[in-house]
Scaffold this active site. Structure first.
Site, PDB file in Angstrom:
ATOM      1  N   CYS A 195       0.813  -1.117  -0.336  1.00 46.73           N
ATOM      2  CA  CYS A 195      -0.333   0.091   0.423  1.00 46.73           C
ATOM      3  C   CYS A 195       1.007   1.059   0.306  1.00 46.73           C
ATOM      4  O   CYS A 195       0.333   2.202  -0.551  1.00 46.73           O
ATOM      5  CB  CYS A 195      -1.182   0.057   1.487  1.00 46.73           C
ATOM      6  SG  CYS A 195      -0.134   0.002   2.617  1.00 46.73           S
TER       7      CYS A 195
ATOM      8  N   HIS B 250      -2.900   1.008   6.322  1.00 47.40           N
ATOM      9  CA  HIS B 250      -3.372   1.561   5.082  1.00 47.40           C
ATOM     10  C   HIS B 250      -3.154   2.605   4.799  1.00 47.40           C
ATOM     11  O   HIS B 250      -2.466   3.207   5.406  1.00 47.40           O
ATOM     12  CB  HIS B 250      -4.748   0.873   4.742  1.00 47.40           C
ATOM     13  CG  HIS B 250      -4.790   0.568   3.431  1.00 47.40           C
ATOM     14  ND1 HIS B 250      -3.631   0.338   2.818  1.00 47.40           N
ATOM     15  CD2 HIS B 250      -6.101   1.550   3.045  1.00 47.40           C
ATOM     16  CE1 HIS B 250      -4.612   0.122   1.714  1.00 47.40           C
ATOM     17  NE2 HIS B 250      -5.856   0.839   1.776  1.00 47.40           N
TER      18      HIS B 250
ATOM     19  N   ASP C 221     -16.977  -1.303  12.857  1.00 41.13           N
ATOM     20  CA  ASP C 221     -17.121  -2.393  14.005  1.00 41.13           C
ATOM     21  C   ASP C 221     -15.718  -3.497  14.056  1.00 41.13           C
ATOM     22  O   ASP C 221     -16.005  -4.195  12.720  1.00 41.13           O
ATOM     23  CB  ASP C 221     -18.275  -2.536  14.683  1.00 41.13           C
ATOM     24  CG  ASP C 221     -18.581  -0.666  15.543  1.00 41.13           C
ATOM     25  OD1 ASP C 221     -18.663  -0.076  14.633  1.00 41.13           O
ATOM     26  OD2 ASP C 221     -19.656  -0.631  16.213  1.00 41.13           O
TER      27      ASP C 221
ATOM     28  N   ASN D  55     -14.187   3.732   9.839  1.00 36.15           N
ATOM     29  CA  ASN D  55     -15.866   3.622  10.709  1.00 36.15           C
ATOM     30  C   ASN D  55     -15.741   1.869  10.888  1.00 36.15           C
ATOM     31  O   ASN D  55     -16.942   2.359  12.057  1.00 36.15           O
ATOM     32  CB  ASN D  55     -16.314   4.668  10.564  1.00 36.15           C
ATOM     33  CG  ASN D  55     -16.266   5.965  10.657  1.00 36.15           C
ATOM     34  OD1 ASN D  55     -16.344   6.178  11.748  1.00 36.15           O
ATOM     35  ND2 ASN D  55     -15.993   6.627   9.176  1.00 36.15           N
TER      36      ASN D  55
ATOM     37  N   GLU E 238     -14.898   9.919  18.645  1.00 40.02           N
ATOM     38  CA  GLU E 238     -15.038   8.750  18.196  1.00 40.02           C
ATOM     39  C   GLU E 238     -16.341   8.592  20.223  1.00 40.02           C
ATOM     40  O   GLU E 238     -15.380   9.474  20.941  1.00 40.02           O
ATOM     41  CB  GLU E 238     -14.374   7.383  18.841  1.00 40.02           C
ATOM     42  CG  GLU E 238     -13.915   7.245  17.886  1.00 40.02           C
ATOM     43  CD  GLU E 238     -14.712   6.558  16.644  1.00 40.02           C
ATOM     44  OE1 GLU E 238     -15.268   6.018  17.174  1.00 40.02           O
ATOM     45  OE2 GLU E 238     -13.530   6.132  15.897  1.00 40.02           O
TER      46      GLU E 238
ATOM     47  N   GLU F 218     -20.704  11.379  16.170  1.00 40.25           N
ATOM     48  CA  GLU F 218     -19.974  10.155  15.321  1.00 40.25           C
ATOM     49  C   GLU F 218     -21.241   9.398  15.639  1.00 40.25           C
ATOM     50  O   GLU F 218     -21.408   8.278  14.146  1.00 40.25           O
ATOM     51  CB  GLU F 218     -19.214  10.219  16.496  1.00 40.25           C
ATOM     52  CG  GLU F 218     -18.445   8.821  15.294  1.00 40.25           C
ATOM     53  CD  GLU F 218     -18.156   7.754  16.424  1.00 40.25           C
ATOM     54  OE1 GLU F 218     -17.874   6.617  15.759  1.00 40.25           O
ATOM     55  OE2 GLU F 218     -18.835   7.565  17.709  1.00 40.25           O
TER      56      GLU F 218
ATOM     57  N   ASP G 195      -6.787   5.917  -3.760  1.00 41.50           N
ATOM     58  CA  ASP G 195      -6.981   4.491  -2.882  1.00 41.50           C
ATOM     59  C   ASP G 195      -6.058   3.297  -4.271  1.00 41.50           C
ATOM     60  O   ASP G 195      -7.008   2.663  -5.136  1.00 41.50           O
ATOM     61  CB  ASP G 195      -7.715   4.212  -1.555  1.00 41.50           C
ATOM     62  CG  ASP G 195      -6.308   3.343  -1.446  1.00 41.50           C
ATOM     63  OD1 ASP G 195      -5.313   2.524  -2.307  1.00 41.50           O
ATOM     64  OD2 ASP G 195      -7.590   2.275  -0.245  1.00 41.50           O
TER      65      ASP G 195
END
Length: 691
Positions: free
Chosen positions: A280, A339, A404, A402, A451, A456, A362
Site C-alpha cells: 500500500c 493502510h 466496528d 469507521n 469517537e 459520530e 487509493d
C-alpha cells in the site's frame, strides 16, 4: 504595391523555456523544454524573413494533442493573432514587434486538456493561400495557482508542500508506535513527466477509445481515477504488482524501495511490464509522484487499524480459539495494522455543493470500482458526514475508517461467544506529513467526529442505514449495535511492555488483571485460567511477568516486524471468556547520517553514515542504497558485507549536489535478517559560489 512585399516566412522560434518555465513553476523539471500550466499566459518569440505587418500579414495558430485531434473534443484549438485577449479561450495576443521578430503572448484556457501539444503556425497575406510551419512542442499541466482551474489551491505555503516538495514521509507501524519512512517522490526528475503521460496512454480507457480518453484529460476527477487504476497492475499494464506474501525472490521487497523514481523508470524502460513488488505505501507514494508532477496537489495519508470490508456490512469479524490463537479468516474482511492512500485536492463539480477540497484516492488493488481495481475520488467531507451515496467508492472508504470490530471465541467448529465488540478501534491516528515540517500531523478529525460523540454515532447510524437497508431491514450487525456485547465482565486484562521492544532481543511484558468494582459480581476471589499465544502480524491489581525469548520469534516474523500477543482468560465461576491483546512493533537498529559542511551545487559534500548492530546475531549480505532528488542522479549502491553482532560500521562518501534548495538524502541498509534499516538527512543546497 502589394506584390513588392516578400511572403512572410518563419525562420526560427525561441520558446523562451527558461523564462516561461520559471513563471509556471516548472523550472525544476528542466529549462530545455517548454512546460507550462493551463490558464496562464506564456511568451514565444517568432523570427521571420522580414518585419511583421499587423492587418496585412495574417497568423493563425493550431495547437493539437492526442492521436486524432478534434476541436469538438477539445484536443485541437485554432486561433488567430489578435491585439487583445478575449476571455478564457485559446489565444495569441499582446504582441510586440522588433525588426524581423515578433514576441507573442499565448494563453490556454483553465479547462484545457493536459498533455503534450504540437503548435503550428499558418501564414497568409489577405485572401491568398496559407503556408504552415511547425512552431514547436510544449507540455500543458494542471494549474493549482490559477483560481479558474479545478485544482486551485489558494495558499502558497500549501502549494510548496503539495506540488513542489519532492520528498516526504510515509507513516507505518501501528497506532502506538508510528514510524516515519522517508520517501523520494522525485516528480521533477527530467523523464518523470514523460513517464506520467505514458501511464495515461497505457490505461484501458485510452486503449478502448483514445480520442474520448484524451478529451476527458481536462478533468482532474477523471485523470486521478485513471491514475489510481494504473498504479496497480491487476487489470492492465500498470506500474506495480502487489505482493502480500513473504517471497520476493522474483523482484524487490516492497520494504526495499526508497522512492518512486527507480520504480517509474524501470516500468518505462522494460516495456511497461509491472514492477515487482508493491504494497500500500509504495502504491500511494508512486501515485503522489505522478499527481504532483501533473499539477494536482497531493499528499500521502496513513490510517492505523484500517478495515477492509468486502461485504459492506460495516463489521470486521475476527476469530480466536480457546488457546488465544487468532484463526485464519474465512471471509475476505481484514484489518490492516496500517493502510496508506492518497488525498488529491480539487473542486467536485459532479457533486452537490460542499464537497470540494481533499478527495481520497487509493491505488492499492483491494476491490473493483466500475469493473476496474481503483478507488476514488471520494470526498473526505462526504466520508465525515456519512454521505456514502456520493461517488466514487465512498462506502468503502467510510468502512475503512469507521467499521466496528467484533472478536469471537471459536470453539467446536463455530463462533460461540463475543469476546469484544469495539466501536472505536478502526481508523486510528490518521496521519500525513505536516506542512513545512518533518513532523506528523493527525488528521483523524477531518474523516470523522470524535469517537463516542453524539455526532459520530448519528453519522454512523445514517451511513449504516444507507449501506445495509437495500439488502435487509434487520441484520446481525444492527442487532449487535443494540446489544451489550461483552460488557459486564468481572475483571479487566491489560498487557504492558516492561521495556522498549528491540528487534533481536527478548521481549518483557506484564499482564495486569484488575477487578471491576460493581454490584453484579460476588465480592469473593475471581479465578482466571489464562492461555497466551504470540503471533506475527501482517501489518487492586495483580501483575504476571511474561517473557517472549528472541529465539522463539526470530524465524516467525514477517518483514513488518510486528507481533501480536494475545491471551484468553476463562472466568471459572461464569464460564465467560476475557480477551487481552497487545500489538508490538520491534525497533530496528538505528542509522545515523551526518554531513560535514555547507552543501553547494557541484562541490563535494562528505557524508558520514554510522550503523551499530544491536542484535545478538550478525547481519549478513548488507547492502546500502542512497537516493535523493537534487543530490544524486539515480541511486548509489554499496555492498557492505557482514556486520557482526555488537559491532559498528562507519561509511564515508562524497556526493555532488545537482540542484539548489531543500533536499533530502534517504539511506536504506538491507540485510538477510532485516529488510529495512532506514535513515534520512535534510540538506539545504546553496548555489555554487564563483571560484
Amino acid at each position: 504595391m502589394a506584390q513588392m512585399y516578400l511572403s512572410l516566412e518563419l525562420r526560427s522560434v525561441d520558446l523562451q523555456s527558461p523564462r516561461n518555465n520559471k513563471e509556471h513553476h516548472t523550472q525544476e523539471m528542466g529549462l530545455k523544454r517548454l512546460i507550462v500550466r493551463r490558464g496562464q499566459s506564456f511568451v514565444l518569440q517568432l523570427h521571420f524573413n522580414r518585419s511583421f505587418r499587423f492587418g496585412k500579414d495574417y497568423l493563425t495558430f493550431v495547437a493539437e494533442t492526442g492521436p486524432a485531434p478534434m476541436e469538438l473534443l477539445g484536443t485541437r484549438a485554432t486561433f488567430s493573432l489578435t491585439q487583445a485577449r478575449k476571455g478564457n479561450v485559446w489565444s495569441a495576443s499582446d504582441f510586440t514587434t522588433d525588426t524581423n521578430s515578433l514576441l507573442v503572448s499565448f494563453f490556454t484556457p483553465a479547462s484545457a486538456v493536459i498533455g503534450p501539444y504540437t503548435l503550428k503556425i499558418e501564414i497568409s497575406q489577405g485572401q491568398g493561400h496559407s503556408v504552415a510551419h511547425p512552431v514547436g512542442t510544449f507540455i500543458l499541466l494542471f494549474n493549482p495557482w490559477n483560481a479558474e482551474d479545478e485544482v486551485y489551491l489558494p495558499s502558497e505555503i500549501l502549494l510548496q508542500e503539495y506540488i513542489m516538495m519532492d520528498y516526504g514521509f510515509v507513516y507505518k507501524g501501528h497506532e502506538r508506535f508510528i514510524t516515519a519512512w522517508p520517501w523520494n517522490y522525485g516528480q521533477f526528475e527530467e523523464d518523470i513527466i514523460d513517464i506520467c503521460f505514458e501511464i495515461l496512454d497505457k490505461s484501458l480507457y485510452f486503449l478502448e477509445n483514445p480520442s474520448k480518453d484524451y478529451s476527458q484529460r481536462n478533468d482532474p476527477v477523471y485523470v486521478c481515477r485513471v491514475v489510481s487504476a494504473m498504479i496497480n497492475s491487476n487489470d492492465d499494464s500498470g506500474v506495480l504488482q502487489g505482493n502480500w506474501g513473504e517471497d520476493y525472490s522474483r523482484g524487490v521487497s516492497p520494504l526495499e524501495w526508497n522512492g518512486s523514481v527507480a520504480i517509474l523508470r524501470q516500468w518505462s524502460a522494460r516495456g511497461k511490464q509491472p514492477v515487482k513488488f508493491g504494497q500500500c505505501w509504495v502504491f500511494a507514494a508512486v501515485m503522489c509522484t505522478v499527481m504532483r508532477c501533473l499539477g494536482v496537489p497531493t499528499r500521502v495519508v496513513s490510517s492505523f487499524r484500517s478495515a477492509h470490508n468486502m461485504d459492506g456490512n460495516l463489521t470486521i469479524d475476527t476469530y480466536f480459539d480457546q488457546n488465544a490463537e487468532m484463526l485464519p479468516v474465512q471471509k475476505r474482511d481484514k484489518i490492516w495494522n496500517f493502510h496508506v492512500w492518497n488525498e488529491c485536492w480539487m473542486i467536485r463539480k459532479d457533486l452537490p455543493p460542499g464537497y470540494n477540497g481533499w478527495q481520497v484516492l487509493d491505488p492499492t488493488p483491494q476491490q473493483t470500482s466500475n469493473g476496474l481495481f481503483c478507488c476514488g475520488p471520494a470526498s473526505v467531507k462526504a466520508v465525515r458526514e456519512g454521505e456514502v451515496h456520493l461517488p466514487y467508492d465512498t462506502p468503502f472508504v467510510y468502512a475503512e475508517v469507521n467499521a466496528d470490530e467484533v472478536i469471537w471465541l471459536f470453539r467446536n467448529g463455530q463462533a460461540q461467544e463475543i469476546l469484544v465488540h469495539n466501536t472505536s478501534s478502526i481508523g486510528k491516528e490518521i496521519s500525513t506529513k505536516m506542512v513545512g515540517s518533518d513532523q506528523r500531523q493527525n488528521i483523524t478529525s477531518s474523516y470523522k467526529y470524535p469517537e463516542g460523540s453524539p455526532e459520530e454515532r448519528s453519522v454512523f447510524m445514517k451511513a449504516s442505514r444507507k449501506m445495509l437497508s437495500p439488502r435487509r431491514a434487520s441484520s446481525p450487525f444492527l442487532d449487535l449495535l443494540g446489544s451489550r456485547g461483552s460488557q459486564d465482565q468481572p475483571a479487566q486484562l491489560q498487557l504492558h511492555l516492561a521495556k522498549t521492544p528491540e528487534w533481536g532481543h527478548d521481549l518483557m511484558l506484564k499482564l495486569h488483571a484488575r477487578r471491576v468494582p460493581d454490584r453484579v459480581h460476588p465480592r469473593g476471589p475471581i479465578r482466571l485460567v489464562v492461555r497466551f499465544s504470540a503471533q506475527a502480524l501482517l501489518h487492586q491489581e495483580i501483575q504476571w511477568p511474561l517473557l517472549l525469548p528472541y529465539e522463539n520469534y526470530r524465524n516467525k516474523l514477517t518483514d513488518e516486524k510486528l507481533i501480536r500477543v494475545s491471551g484468553i482468560a476463562k472466568v471459572e465461576d461464569t464460564g465467560r471468556s476475557l480477551l487481552v491483546l497487545k500489538d508490538i512493533s520491534l525497533e530496528p537498529p538505528h542509522l545515523s547520517i551526518e554531513v560535514s559542511k555547507r552543501a553547494e551545487v557541484g562541490k563535494a559534500l562528505r557524508v558520514h553514515i554510522t550503523l551499530t548492530n544491536t542484535l545478538t546475531v550478525a547481519l549478513s549480505n548488507c547492502m546500502m542504497v542512497l537516493e535523493g532528488s537534487g543530490l544524486i542522479d539515480g541511486q548509489i549502491y554499496n555492498n557492505i558485507g557482514t556486520l557482526v553482532a555488537g559491532h559498528t560500521i562507519q561509511i564515508q562518501l562524497d556526493l555532488y549536489p545537482i540542484k539548489t534548495g531543500p533536499r533530502q538524502l534517504q539511506v536504506l541498509i538491507s540485510s538477510k535478517e532485516i529488510k529495512e534499516i532506514k535513515g534520512y538527512k535534510d540538506i539545504f543546497v546553496a548555489a555554487s559560489r564563483a571560484s
